[in-house]
Every structure is written in structure tokens, then in C-alpha cells.
Scaffold this active site. Structure first.
Site, short mmCIF file in Angstrom:
data_model
loop_
_atom_site.label_atom_id
_atom_site.label_comp_id
_atom_site.label_asym_id
_atom_site.label_seq_id
_atom_site.Cartn_x
_atom_site.Cartn_y
_atom_site.Cartn_z
N TYR A 1 0.81 -1.21 0.00
CA TYR A 1 0.00 0.00 0.00
C TYR A 1 0.85 1.27 0.00
CZ TYR A 1 -4.09 -2.91 1.12
OH TYR A 1 -5.08 -3.85 1.10
N LYS B 1 3.27 -15.33 2.25
CA LYS B 1 3.24 -16.09 1.00
C LYS B 1 4.70 -16.36 0.60
CE LYS B 1 0.82 -17.66 -2.54
NZ LYS B 1 0.02 -18.89 -2.43
N ASP C 1 -3.24 -18.03 1.37
CA ASP C 1 -4.39 -18.70 0.75
C ASP C 1 -4.94 -19.79 1.68
OD1 ASP C 1 -1.87 -19.76 0.28
OD2 ASP C 1 -2.33 -20.57 -1.69
N ASP D 1 -5.55 -6.78 5.78
CA ASP D 1 -6.74 -6.04 5.37
C ASP D 1 -7.84 -7.03 5.01
OD1 ASP D 1 -8.45 -4.13 4.44
OD2 ASP D 1 -7.18 -3.41 2.81
N ASP E 1 -11.13 -8.57 7.72
CA ASP E 1 -12.54 -8.45 7.33
C ASP E 1 -13.20 -9.82 7.28
OD1 ASP E 1 -12.64 -5.74 7.14
OD2 ASP E 1 -13.15 -5.67 5.01
#
Ligand code: NAD
Length: 357
Positions: free
Chosen positions: A142, A192, A224, A248, A252
């Protein structure tokens, strides 16, 4: 103990829900012999209306001087057509940056009293869900440079840079291990590293940092797989440690499976200075000013402030237990209403929790 708390009521349902959080903090202070003083400051749409700026300098100064910042929510249709740099949400990002808040902590808990709202199968939900996502907040893809848009070989391209340095990883890993020590002493680091160099550095530094926390169990998952495990068996998680973009998404996911947006608190912490405590939901303009909002996420954010901001674990637990007792006694706001329960408004929900404290 004496503490000064800077209040940012913001917009929409913000002032209504924050008022209930403040009532609980005041009651908690008198029950446990503390003194909390409150300073009000403007943020978001309310600040735009009063000063033309979603984050006035005065608000930054008031937050910096406080021991903790208690925020409700910002934004609403009234300000939706302003240019991006003048919108209420800019105030939110700005205050996080001004306070150097690099760690975002989001507990997701399924209270047995609200098991019916959970989006998971009953046999999975019955194993329980009580985890916290510790997300790095100021680095990663980001913010990484270079970033941009270009034309390459006649084709439009967009690009971003996923980057972490070891200091950034070490400090968020430390927050996760410290948090785990106050809970069930398990950290699962999510990355990852089978594909990304950034993730390989992440894992290396997390393993190094873990050497000072041998009492905490450390496991690793690829993102994943972590996303799958969260719906397959969330009961396996205690603390999930992860970077900005993975956090992020996973935070959620973790919160939505509990089924109750109006119930979930969050904390953002820096190295030193005040932390910021807020519900995860927005300003709910559709129900603003109608005494319908669920104040429990805000009240539970107050508990998080006591536990993580002021190291007042007993006081925090008292508020959390009062919330559970209120739910067990059948009181519900509209968003979590079930048949056979008693429908109450925002203020009355605050009063019911207060009685039980
Ligand atoms: P929202 O979270 O405000 O609302 C989504 C839905 O959930 C609405 O139907 C709302 O009524 C309901 N809801 C949310 N909180 C509730 C509560 N405490 N009690 C009962 N019902 C509740 O999200 P949105 O509608 O996408 O956004 C509305 C505004 O809030 C936008 O301006 C958005 O930018 C802003 N927002 C702010 C924050 C923040 O301040 N941290 C976070 C998300 C959205």
C-alpha cells in the site's frame, strides 16, 4: 490512575455510540477508583463543516496530548462528492499517520449468546471463535515505492511495490507475541513465502523475534491456506500476525464470519504515545439520529482501550462481562435482533450494560 482520553465522535451514528462508550468508561473509573478526563476534538465531516479540513491541527495536538484516543466513525453522503484529499476518510488515515500507529489489532469473537448470527455451519461455530488479527498498518504494497501507471511496449500498465524492512517486521511481530502472552500464547504468522521475497524476509524476522518468546507457540501459514482455515476451523487461531494487505483482507473475513458488524472493536497502536480505539464499522448514515445503532462495538472498544492502552485487564474484563450478561439477558439492538429477545435502542443498550457493570 489518572488518564486523559481524546474523544473523536465524528459523523452519523458516531456521537450516539461514543456517548454510550463514555458512560461505561466513567462508571468503570468510579468502580475501580480511577479518574478519566475527556477532551473533545473534531474529525471527518464534522471537522470539514466547522473548519473546512477533515483533520484540523488542533485535533492532532489534542490526540497527541492524550493517553488514548477514542474514535467512533466518520463519513457520510453529505461529503461524498468532495475531492479525495478533502473527504472525511482522509482525516482517519491522517490521524493514524500523525500518531505513528503501525499495528492494527482486531479481535473477532463469537459470543455464545450471538451464535445464531454466525455465518458458519453450527458444528464449526460450536467449536468457538476467539482470535485477534495483528495487522501491520503502515508498510507493504500500500505504501511501497515505486508505484504508478505507465505505458510499456504500447500497453497500459499499473504497478506497486511490496516491500518490508526488518525493523518494520520485528516491531509488528513483537506486538503479536506480546499480545499472545496476554491470551492463549499462540501466534500464527501468515505470508506467501513460497512465492514472495518480501514474505521470505517476513518469515525470517518473525522466527528471529520469536527467540525472545519461547513461551509462545509459533506456526506459519500461506495466506491462501489461512483464508480457507478461517472458515474451515477458526477455533485453531489465537493471534494471527500478518502484513498490511493480507491483514486487510483476513481481518474483514474474520470479523464478517461472526455475523455482527455492530459488535466488533479494534485498536491501533504505535511504539509509544496514545493508541486509537474504535469500532470496525462505519458511520451508518442510514440509521443516524434514530437511536437504533448498536453501541456494543464502541463499548467493547472502550474495554480494549483499558486493556491494551492502560494495562487495566480487570477493568476491561468487567465491561466485557457486563456486555455478555446484557446479551444473555436477552437485550438486542435491531441489527442483532432475534425472535423472543427484547428490542432496545442505542441509549437503552448502554443503560443495560451500565446496570450490569
Ligand atoms: P457502515 O459500517 O457505516 O454501514 C454498513 C451497514 O451496517 C449499514 O446498514 C449500517 O446501518 C449497519 N451498521 C453499521 N454499524 C452499525 C451499528 N453500530 N449498529 C447497527 N447497524 C450498524 O458502512 P458503509 O455504509 O459502507 O459506510 C457509511 C459511511 O461510513 C461511509 O461514509 C464510509 O466511508 C464510512 N466508513 C467509516 C469508517 C470509519 O470511520 N472507520 C469505516 C467504514 C466506513
Amino acid at each position: 490512575m489518572e488518564k486523559n482520553i481524546c474523544l473523536l465522535p465524528g459523523d452519523g451514528i458516531g456521537p450516539e455510540i461514543l456517548a454510550q462508550g463514555v458512560r461505561l468508561l466513567e462508571a468503570c473509573a468510579s468502580k475501580f477508583g480511577h479518574r478519566f478526563t475527556f477532551t473533545n476534538a473534531l474529525l471527518g465531516g464534522a471537522a470539514i463543516d466547522a473548519t473546512g479540513n477533515p483533520l484540523p491541527d488542533e485535533t492532532i495536538r489534542a490526540c497527541q496530548k492524550a493517553d488514548a484516543v477514542f474514535l467512533a466513525a466518520v463519513g457520510g453522503p453529505k461529503w461524498d462528492n468532495l475531492p479525495p484529499e478533502q473527504r472525511p476518510e482522509r482525516g482517519l488515515l491522517g490521524i493514524r499517520k500523525a500518531l505513528g500507529l503501525f499495528a492494527n489489532l482486531r479481535p473477532a469473537m463469537l459470543l455464545p449468546e450471538l451464535a445464531g448470527a454466525c455465518l458458519l455451519r453450527a458444528d464449526i461455530a460450536s467449536r468457538g471463535l476467539d482470535l485477534i488479527v495483528v495487522r501491520e498498518l503502515t508498510g507493504d504494497i500500500y505504501f511501497g515505492e515505486p508505484r504508478g501507471r505507465d505505458i510499456r511496449d504500447g500497453l497500459r500498465v499499473g504497478y506497486n511495490t511490496m516491500i518490508y524492512n526488518e525493523v518494520e517486521v520485528r516491531r509488528i511481530a513483537t506486538v503479536a507475541f506480546e499480545t499472545a502472552r496476554k491470551r492463549r500464547k499462540k501466534v500464527c504468522s501468515v505470508e506467501k513465502s513460497n512465492v514472495l521475497e518480501t514474505s521470505r524476509l517476513w518469515k525470517e524476522v518473525v522466527v528471529e523475534t520469536h527467540k525472545q518468546y519461547s513461551d509462545v507457540e509459533l506456526t506459519h501459514l500461506y495466506v491462501d491456506n489461512a483464508a480457507m482455515q478461517l472458515v474451515r476451523d477458526p477455533s485453531q487461531f489465537d493471534v494471527i500476525l500478518t502484513g498490511n494487505i493480507f491483514g486487510d483482507i483476513l481481518s474483514d473475513e474474520a470479523s464478517v464470519i461472526t455475523g455482527s458488524l455492530g459488535m466488533l472493536p479494534s485498536a491501533s497502536l504505535g511504539d509509544s504515545g496514545p493508541g486509537l480505539f474504535e469500532p470496525i464499522h462505519g458511520s451508518a448514515p442510514d440509521i443516524s439520529g434514530q437511536d437504533k445503532a448498536n453501541p456494543l462495538a464502541t463499548i467493547l472498544s472502550a474495554a480494549l482501550m483499558l486493556r491494551l492502552g492502560f494495562d487495566m485487564g480487570e477493568e476491561a474484563a468487567a465491561i466485557e462481562q457486563a456486555v455478555r450478561k446484557t446479551l444473555a439477558d436477552g437485550f438486542r439492538t435491531a441489527d442483532i435482533m432475534e425472535s423472543g429477545k427484547t428490542l432496545v435502542g442505542c441509549k437503552e443498550m448502554g443503560s443495560r450494560v451500565l446496570e450490569r457493570l
